[in-house]
Scaffold this motif. Structure first.
Motif, PDB file in Angstrom:
ATOM      1  N   GLU A  14       0.830  -1.204   0.000  1.00  0.00           N
ATOM      2  CA  GLU A  14       0.000   0.000   0.000  1.00  0.00           C
ATOM      3  C   GLU A  14       0.866   1.256   0.000  1.00  0.00           C
ATOM      4  N   GLN A  15       0.283   2.350  -0.469  1.00  0.00           N
ATOM      5  CA  GLN A  15       0.906   3.671  -0.459  1.00  0.00           C
ATOM      6  C   GLN A  15       2.182   3.728  -1.301  1.00  0.00           C
ATOM      7  N   GLN A  16       2.246   2.939  -2.358  1.00  0.00           N
ATOM      8  CA  GLN A  16       3.398   2.983  -3.256  1.00  0.00           C
ATOM      9  C   GLN A  16       3.100   3.878  -4.451  1.00  0.00           C
ATOM     10  N   PRO A  17       4.101   4.601  -4.950  1.00  0.00           N
ATOM     11  CA  PRO A  17       3.874   5.481  -6.102  1.00  0.00           C
ATOM     12  C   PRO A  17       3.569   4.678  -7.371  1.00  0.00           C
ATOM     13  N   SER A  18       2.894   5.300  -8.279  1.00  0.00           N
ATOM     14  CA  SER A  18       2.691   4.726  -9.606  1.00  0.00           C
ATOM     15  C   SER A  18       3.807   5.233 -10.517  1.00  0.00           C
ATOM     16  N   TRP A  19       4.923   4.509 -10.508  1.00  0.00           N
ATOM     17  CA  TRP A  19       6.065   4.935 -11.307  1.00  0.00           C
ATOM     18  C   TRP A  19       5.726   4.808 -12.795  1.00  0.00           C
ATOM     19  N   PRO A  20       5.891   5.846 -13.576  1.00  0.00           N
ATOM     20  CA  PRO A  20       5.448   5.795 -14.984  1.00  0.00           C
ATOM     21  C   PRO A  20       6.398   5.022 -15.902  1.00  0.00           C
ATOM     22  N   ALA A 112       9.795  10.526   2.256  1.00  0.00           N
ATOM     23  CA  ALA A 112       8.563  10.058   1.614  1.00  0.00           C
ATOM     24  C   ALA A 112       7.430  10.064   2.635  1.00  0.00           C
ATOM     25  N   LYS A 113       6.220  10.343   2.158  1.00  0.00           N
ATOM     26  CA  LYS A 113       5.061  10.433   3.046  1.00  0.00           C
ATOM     27  C   LYS A 113       3.861   9.702   2.445  1.00  0.00           C
ATOM     28  N   PRO A 114       3.103   8.979   3.280  1.00  0.00           N
ATOM     29  CA  PRO A 114       1.828   8.431   2.805  1.00  0.00           C
ATOM     30  C   PRO A 114       0.805   9.546   2.682  1.00  0.00           C
ATOM     31  N   ARG A 115      -0.185   9.346   1.862  1.00  0.00           N
ATOM     32  CA  ARG A 115      -1.220  10.364   1.683  1.00  0.00           C
ATOM     33  C   ARG A 115      -2.591   9.723   1.748  1.00  0.00           C
ATOM     34  N   SER A 116      -3.567  10.505   2.208  1.00  0.00           N
ATOM     35  CA  SER A 116      -4.929   9.996   2.341  1.00  0.00           C
ATOM     36  C   SER A 116      -5.598   9.822   0.979  1.00  0.00           C
ATOM     37  N   GLU A 262       0.775   4.025  10.168  1.00  0.00           N
ATOM     38  CA  GLU A 262      -0.637   3.734  10.406  1.00  0.00           C
ATOM     39  C   GLU A 262      -1.341   3.283   9.138  1.00  0.00           C
ATOM     40  N   ARG A 263      -0.946   3.810   7.989  1.00  0.00           N
ATOM     41  CA  ARG A 263      -1.632   3.471   6.742  1.00  0.00           C
ATOM     42  C   ARG A 263      -1.070   2.222   6.069  1.00  0.00           C
ATOM     43  N   THR A 264       0.016   1.664   6.584  1.00  0.00           N
ATOM     44  CA  THR A 264       0.623   0.495   5.922  1.00  0.00           C
ATOM     45  C   THR A 264       0.839  -0.660   6.890  1.00  0.00           C
TER      46      THR A 264
END
Length: 460
Positions: A14-20, A112-116, A262-264
């Protein structure tokens, strides 16, 4: 250290970037996989020993630093001022409460930061959310917000610079007498300085007594400062996993202590699975939805040997919830014989939006959550093991309250955070003095092993 292969994720990450660009990502990961480690196994083991003392009620953890580091913030002055604030707080806690203090910075990897939400919308335009400098840029443009894996290489390089500065500062400039001089300046300049004069006088007398006796232990001239960050970007963490030839164990060499946010923190998620396989000391952030069974699950997955110092629980309940929700979690750990450090993060559960739209925190609520945290431990006869705060050494105006009396109408003056609001130097020291008072009141620092307390509670 031996390079470990980059294992593809199994459980959901979870909370991983969508690397293009997958090829660019592979190139960066391959470079990181052969790069020198940022920290070493024996250093991580040393921190495990120190955190073992926290888990057994013999020490107190002070963990603090930026909400989100930025590449532009990696300067000698910025790192020095941040460390100076952390060391000032440690001096207050050590002398104010007579308790050894384990010092860990939120630094050298907190990029790096998680986001809602994965996206942000402004005036009908939707772009990826800013996830920290390790992923993308803060400017609301397509170019800045497009995730770029090359930023992870810059994170590695920036973290190496920060660690070098920290080691140099801790070995040379972190003299206890200097730190106390800094505190004296705070007492003289702060509107609330009079309330701290008595404690400052005690510190003076203690240092004078040591000098008169000819006592000059090594710890007076140097200090230990460890590095920590949220282990969020699994591509980065996996690439920096190394087998240590001395200990024979595998470590995440991006930092001494890594925490799962908390988010992961899903028990069946990729973060818990990965960190269960490294030997670093670990922490898990526990929010208000955490259940006692989850606490047991984290111990089973991350600390099956029940080794004090391996696992720390960082509680972020909010001032309104901590007194009601925390006892059940601690009682479950006691009932199962789980030896962990319990630490309070009084920041994240107390965030609100000011009238001008900026996120802020009220120092009074931060302190109230800390008081509730201490009250719960006093009632259960357990050890309040530490505090985890977002802070800076700069005179920012991001949190409300404190002896400088910052108000919501003052936030615009120096609101500089890359993400969440931080305590400034004065507010950080306000917090340290009050925590020292609370530790002093409960008689902490007497070397008691909390595992011998209240055996009846561990029977359920």
């Amino acid at each position: 250290m031996e390079t470990q292969p980059n294992h593809p994720p199994g459980p959901r990450a979870e909370q991983q970037p969508s690397w293009p660009d997958p090829s660019e990502l592979r190139s960066v990961v391959d470079q990181l996989a052969t790069a020198p480690p940022l920290v070493f196994g024996p250093e991580c083991d040393q921190l495990r020993d120190r955190l073992g003392e926290v888990a057994l009620g013999r020490a107190f953890l002070l963990q603090g630093g930026d909400c989100a580091e930025t590449f532009a913030g990696v300067t000698a002055d910025g790192i020095r001022d941040k460390l100076r604030t952390l060391l000032q707080m440690a001096v207050v806690l050590t002398y104010g409460a007579s308790v050894p203090v384990v010092k860990i910075g939120r630094l050298a990897g907190q990029f790096a930061k998680p986001r809602s939400s994965p996206v942000e919308s402004r005036d009908g335009v939707e772009l990826p959310s800013y996830r920290g400098d390790a992923v993308n840029g803060p400017a609301f443009t397509e170019r800045d917000r497009t995730p770029d894996p090359r930023r992870m290489r810059t994170m590695y390089e920036s973290s190496a610079v920060v660690l070098n500065l920290v080691r140099a500062f801790a070995a040379g400039d972190a003299d206890l007498h200097r730190a106390h001089t800094w505190n004296q300046g705070f007492v003289a300049d702060s509107p609330g300085g009079a309330r701290y004069a008595e404690l400052a006088g005690e510190i003076d007398r203690a240092l004078a007594f040591m000098a008169a006796c000819g006592v000059a232990p090594a710890g007076v001239r140097t200090t230990e400062v460890f590095a920590s960050h949220e282990g969020l970007l699994l591509d980065y963490e996996r690439a920096l996993a190394r087998r240590d030839p001395v200990t024979g164990r595998t470590y995440a060499t991006s930092g001494h202590l890594l925490w799962i946010g908390e988010r992961t923190r899903r028990l069946d998620g990729a973060h818990v699975e990965f960190f269960s396989r490294v030997a670093n000391p670990l922490a898990v952030k526990l929010g208000p939805t955490t259940t006692p069974d989850e606490v047991l699950g984290y111990a089973e997955r991350l600390d099956p040997e029940r080794e004090p110092g391996r696992l720390t629980f960082v509680v972020r309940m909010g001032a309104r919830n901590v007194r009601e929700l925390l006892p059940a979690l601690i009682e479950k750990s006691l009932a199962e014989g789980i030896r962990v450090g319990w630490v309070c993060d009084p920041m994240h559960g107390n965030t609100f939006t000011a009238p001008d739209g900026r996120k802020t925190r009220q120092l009074a609520e931060i302190l109230d959550e800390l008081r509730g945290f201490f009250e719960v431990h006093r009632e259960l006869g357990t050890h309040p093991g530490g505090v985890h705060v977002e802070l800076t050494g700069d005179d920012v105006t991001e949190c409300v309250g404190g002896s400088d009396e910052i108000r919501t109408s003052h936030l615009h003056r120096r609101y500089e955070t890359a993400c969440d609001p931080r305590l400034n130097r004065s507010q950080s020291l306000d917090l340290a003095f009050l925590v020292a008072e609370m530790l002093r009141e409960r008689g902490a620092g007497h070397g008691r092993d909390i595992t011998s307390q209240h055996p009846g509670r561990r029977q359920g």
